[in-house]
Design an enzyme around this catalytic site. Structure first.
Site, mmCIF file in Angstrom:
data_model
loop_
_atom_site.group_PDB
_atom_site.id
_atom_site.type_symbol
_atom_site.label_atom_id
_atom_site.label_comp_id
_atom_site.label_asym_id
_atom_site.label_seq_id
_atom_site.Cartn_x
_atom_site.Cartn_y
_atom_site.Cartn_z
ATOM 1 N N ASP A 65 0.900 -1.568 0.486
ATOM 2 C CA ASP A 65 -0.336 -0.003 -0.117
ATOM 3 C C ASP A 65 0.478 2.011 -0.550
ATOM 4 O OD1 ASP A 65 -1.157 -2.272 0.756
ATOM 5 O OD2 ASP A 65 -2.563 -1.520 3.089
HETATM 6 N N1 DQQ Z 1 -2.214 -3.681 3.984
HETATM 7 C C1 DQQ Z 1 -4.233 -3.576 3.785
HETATM 8 C C2 DQQ Z 1 -3.986 -3.420 4.592
HETATM 9 C C3 DQQ Z 1 -2.891 -3.241 5.586
HETATM 10 C C4 DQQ Z 1 -1.659 -3.033 4.616
HETATM 11 C C5 DQQ Z 1 -4.380 -3.277 2.460
HETATM 12 C C6 DQQ Z 1 -0.807 -4.356 5.923
HETATM 13 O O1 DQQ Z 1 -5.476 -3.375 5.656
HETATM 14 O O2 DQQ Z 1 -2.987 -1.852 7.226
HETATM 15 O O3 DQQ Z 1 -3.225 -3.868 1.843
HETATM 16 O O4 DQQ Z 1 0.658 -4.489 5.146
#
Ligand code: DQQ
Length: 593
Positions: A65
């Site tokens: 992300d």
């Molecule tokens: N990636 C998810 C989120 C979390 C993060 C979404 C963990 O919900 O915080 O891809 O790497």
């Protein structure tokens, strides 16, 4: 305050010093004869050809992300989820950090937020940045505590006079939000950028679920340190599962400009986007937000479930926007996840890339968003080829030659024939992705399929097809846009899901446009001026490097015309290894004020 022109030109000189040297294909051999012996293609050759040239990607390891994007004192910041130890996601995930003056060329900094305290010892997950009054940036992020509970933490820049905000501090009063009062400690994450209501209170959302009801839990605070959970979530929807990475922001009903996240008023609508953990797709609603009672009501035209509107109908997840006050626009970032196998990610040594940042605004119909790659990406355009007024009869295939086909930007405008001959639309075709899978590029139609074959091999053993079909529904004509990966690779282990979306444009003027950013293992497409977007990650076996081709095609019985096509080779974006010293930047900033 903005970084001066002199400083920008210093950066550009540095960027261009590297530009052309990094562009060769370096004698890579890949041909038709190669594919039966594919297993023997060494990963080192393959890695290089699949690494992106102008999309954001660190030198190695796993990324997911985008986190806390912001514009601060003349510098764009991108943080992102990063595993410093390998090409798969890991519990030790951290916030890596890069800065840029144009969101295309980047300078890497040291890790910004990493597990170091009890409140984040098992991982530093996603979150957002807010710029507080007095020009003070602050980050809220999810930490994983020793009991594997998800908690929300705050972090501040250690030194506000460091123009890159390199180091971040986490006060000991963290966590500032905990999973109490019935919140599931394993489904409580990804705080949004904060907005301020007319009552002076800050608000944020945290993604969650109760049972299978996805929720955006609302918190309020006077001082950004003490947060109180509201009695009701800002919004929730039954059956959607965990809402990851919520995003909530205003859009203008009058014009394409972006708005500060706290802005509200007569001419404003709001957008709530959620990333669905269960499906790994996102959807958004456009609606009304009443500040007084913190109620958000999606418009009737926005389906409030996994069938709803999407920013992108392909591989595009955990997105996040921010308000860029330098150019008064709202920018959308997202993670393009992989279609390569985990085994190959490991042998390549990297996985995941970021989409080209997109400007996002409300369409004049008030029902959905428009998106377009930021103008800065056009600075990478080099050799251009044009094709105008070219008729494409049934079965025509036109080779677009003269550019670097695996790393290109293509804009094409099609003139449609009379829509009378369009195929009848069957009202049971509600799911555009399924429709595209049933009517892949090789399936003949009437008006369409027409579009582009990208990352195609000679003889079309491999291609990714981005194309349109036009249908006649009861009271209007409809355009379907597909990104067909079914023949994108002769390799069997890669994900070749075909994606699709309807293009909600008025076809009466007989025009339909397509823009596709091609970047080695990325095919990022914008239909109808950006009303429908589809991203694919593709790993061809033979259509790589010098063996990749670009074609325009029409497999429909009706002739369509390319009224205008422009295609450019794209040079590599730059990642400067050495930063200009902080002193230099500081001096420039001071000169500006
Ligand atoms: N990636 C998810 C989120 C979390 C993060 C979404 C963990 O919900 O915080 O891809 O790497």
């Amino acid at each position: 305050m903005a970084i001066s022109k002199q400083f920008l030109s210093v950066l550009w000189v540095l960027f261009f010093c590297y530009c052309f040297s990094l562009f060769g294909e370096n004698g890579v051999e890949a041909s038709h004869e190669h594919y039966p012996r594919l297993e023997s293609v060494t990963t080192s050759i393959i890695d290089k050809l699949y690494r992106t040239g102008y999309h954001f990607q660190p030198p190695q390891h796993w990324i997911n992300d985008p986190n806390g994007p912001m514009y601060y004192n003349g510098v764009y910041h991108l943080f992102y989820q990063y595993n410093p130890y390998g090409a798969v996601w890991g519990n030790n995930i951290v916030w890596a950090h890069s800065v840029s003056t144009d969101m295309i060329n980047w300078m890497p900094l040291k890790l910004a937020i990493f597990p170091s305290k009890p409140f984040d010892i098992n991982g530093c997950w996603s979150g957002s940045a807010t710029i507080l009054p007095g020009n003070k940036p602050v980050i809220l992020y999810t930490g994983i505590d020793p009991d594997n509970r998800q908690v929300q933490n705050i972090a501040f820049p250690k030194n506000l006079s460091d123009p890159y905000l390199t180091e971040w501090e986490k006060p000991d009063y963290n966590p500032i939000m905990e999973p109490i009062d019935g919140i599931n400690a394993g489904s409580f994450r990804d705080p949004t950028t904060a907005w301020k209501g007319p009552d002076g209170l800050w608000r944020i959302l945290v993604g969650s679920e109760t049972g299978k009801r996805g929720e955006a839990i609302l918190y309020r605070s006077k001082d950004f340190e003490h947060w109180v959970k509201a009695n009701h979530p800002l919004h929730s929807s039954e059956g959607t599962g965990m809402w990851e990475c919520p995003d909530f922001y205003p859009v203008s009903k009058r014009g394409t400009h972006g708005l500060d996240t706290s802005f509200n008023g007569e001419d404003v609508k709001h957008v709530l986007k959620v990333s669905l953990y269960d499906t790994k797709y996102e959807y958004y609603t456009v609606g009304r937000y009443m500040h007084e009672n913190d109620v958000y009501v999606p418009d009737k035209t926005s389906a409030d479930n996994s069938t709803g509107l999407r920013y992108d109908y392909g591989k595009f997840y955990a997105s996040k926007t921010f308000f860029d006050d330098a150019k008064t626009r709202r920018i959308l970032w997202a993670w393009m996840n992989e279609s390569d196998s985990e085994r190959d990610d490991i042998s390549k040594g990297w996985a995941g890339v970021q989409a080209i940042p997109r400007t996002v605004w409300l369409d004049t119909n008030g029902k959905q968003l428009m998106q377009w790659p930021i103008a800065e990406v056009e600075t990478l355009r080099r050799k251009q080829v044009d094709l105008d007024n070219k008729k494409l009869k049934k079965g025509d295939l036109v080779h677009i030659e003269g550019i670097i086909a695996p790393q290109a930007d293509v804009e094409v405008e099609f003139d449609l024939p009379s829509l009378e001959k369009a195929e009848i639309f069957d009202p049971s075709w509600v799911n555009p992705q399924i429709l595209c899978s049933q009517k892949e590029a090789h399936v003949e139609g009437s008006i369409g399929p027409f579009g582009l074959f990208v990352l195609a091999s000679d003889g079309l053993d491999e291609y990714t097809a981005v194309f349109f079909r036009i249908f006649k529904a009861k009271d209007k004509h409809m355009a379907l846009m597909c990104s067909d990966q079914s023949r994108s690779s002769l390799r069997t282990e890669v994900d070749k899901t075909t994606y699709g979306g309807f293009v909600d444009v008025d076809l009466k003027d007989g025009k339909l446009s397509l823009r596709t950013l091609i970047d080695r293992s990325i095919v990022e497409s914008f239909g109808g001026g950006g009303i429908t977007c589809i991203t694919a990650r593709v790993y061809p076996a033979i259509a790589v490097g010098t063996q990749a081709r670009l074609y325009a095609f029409n497999y429909g019985s009706e002739t369509v015309k390319i009224s205008k096509l422009k295609a450019w080779s794209m040079i590599n974006a730059q990642t400067l290894k050495e930063l200009p010293s902080s002193d230099t930047v500081q001096m420039e900033l001071e000169n500006e004020t």
